[in-house]
Design a protein around this motif. Structure first.
Motif, PDB file in Angstrom:
ATOM      1  N   MET A   1       0.839  -1.194   0.000  1.00 31.42           N
ATOM      2  CA  MET A   1       0.000   0.000   0.000  1.00 31.42           C
ATOM      3  C   MET A   1       0.876   1.247   0.000  1.00 31.42           C
ATOM      4  O   MET A   1       1.930   1.280   0.604  1.00 31.42           O
ATOM      5  CB  MET A   1      -0.911   0.009   1.244  1.00 31.42           C
ATOM      6  N   VAL A   3       0.845   5.630   0.214  1.00 32.37           N
ATOM      7  CA  VAL A   3       0.079   6.784   0.668  1.00 32.37           C
ATOM      8  C   VAL A   3       0.353   7.971  -0.246  1.00 32.37           C
ATOM      9  O   VAL A   3       1.506   8.318  -0.509  1.00 32.37           O
ATOM     10  CB  VAL A   3       0.448   7.132   2.120  1.00 32.37           C
ATOM     11  N   CYS A   4      -0.705   8.577  -0.742  1.00 26.60           N
ATOM     12  CA  CYS A   4      -0.583   9.757  -1.582  1.00 26.60           C
ATOM     13  C   CYS A   4       0.054  10.892  -0.795  1.00 26.60           C
ATOM     14  O   CYS A   4      -0.403  11.213   0.308  1.00 26.60           O
ATOM     15  CB  CYS A   4      -1.966  10.177  -2.086  1.00 26.60           C
ATOM     16  N   ASN A   9      -4.196   9.854   1.133  1.00 26.92           N
ATOM     17  CA  ASN A   9      -5.038   8.686   0.894  1.00 26.92           C
ATOM     18  C   ASN A   9      -4.199   7.419   0.763  1.00 26.92           C
ATOM     19  O   ASN A   9      -3.207   7.386   0.042  1.00 26.92           O
ATOM     20  CB  ASN A   9      -5.848   8.914  -0.393  1.00 26.92           C
ATOM     21  N   ASP A  10      -4.601   6.372   1.479  1.00 31.34           N
ATOM     22  CA  ASP A  10      -3.901   5.093   1.424  1.00 31.34           C
ATOM     23  C   ASP A  10      -4.613   4.217   0.399  1.00 31.34           C
ATOM     24  O   ASP A  10      -5.684   3.685   0.649  1.00 31.34           O
ATOM     25  CB  ASP A  10      -3.956   4.438   2.807  1.00 31.34           C
ATOM     26  N   TYR A  11      -4.004   4.123  -0.791  1.00 36.09           N
ATOM     27  CA  TYR A  11      -4.722   3.601  -1.947  1.00 36.09           C
ATOM     28  C   TYR A  11      -3.899   2.521  -2.629  1.00 36.09           C
ATOM     29  O   TYR A  11      -2.717   2.720  -2.924  1.00 36.09           O
ATOM     30  CB  TYR A  11      -4.982   4.777  -2.897  1.00 36.09           C
ATOM     31  N   ASP A  12      -4.499   1.377  -2.896  1.00 36.85           N
ATOM     32  CA  ASP A  12      -3.725   0.264  -3.448  1.00 36.85           C
ATOM     33  C   ASP A  12      -3.420   0.435  -4.930  1.00 36.85           C
ATOM     34  O   ASP A  12      -2.650  -0.331  -5.495  1.00 36.85           O
ATOM     35  CB  ASP A  12      -4.423  -1.069  -3.178  1.00 36.85           C
ATOM     36  N   ASP A  27      -2.208   9.068  -5.484  1.00 39.60           N
ATOM     37  CA  ASP A  27      -3.339   8.174  -5.702  1.00 39.60           C
ATOM     38  C   ASP A  27      -4.133   8.566  -6.939  1.00 39.60           C
ATOM     39  O   ASP A  27      -5.000   7.823  -7.384  1.00 39.60           O
ATOM     40  CB  ASP A  27      -4.261   8.170  -4.476  1.00 39.60           C
TER      41      ASP A  27
END
Ligand SMILES: [Zn+2]
Ligand SMILES: [Zn+2]
Length: 83
Positions: A1, A3-4, A9-12, A27
């Motif tokens: 994962m 983080v932007c 934002n923690d976005y896969d 992200d």
């Protein structure tokens, strides 16, 4: 994962942008543009296209460059079409 780095934002599906030896993680393109796009020094618009560079200064278009006193600036697209 990942983080932007703009909004956190923690976005896969986050992606990396490599620029000038540094790696940035975002992200979305919106966040990448927010963090990385230069700002026109005349009108304040984000320079997302090629823009116009005059020395250390960035403008969104030749019109703005001329308003700030840069001489001999033409839009690159137009310059390319004239040849
Ligand atoms: Zn973001
Ligand atoms: Zn401008």
């Amino acid at each position: 994962m990942a983080v932007c780095e703009t909004c956190g934002n923690d976005y896969d599906m986050a992606f990396e942008v490599h620029a000038q030896g540094a790696v940035h993680t975002f992200d979305s393109f919106q966040c990448a543009i927010h963090a990385m796009a230069p700002i026109c020094e005349h009108c304040g618009a984000r320079v997302i296209g090629h823009g116009v560079q005059s020395g250390e200064h960035w403008y969104c278009c030749a019109h703005c460059a001329r308003q700030e006193g840069s001489q001999g600036i033409v839009d690159r697209v137009m310059a390319g079409m004239s040849g």
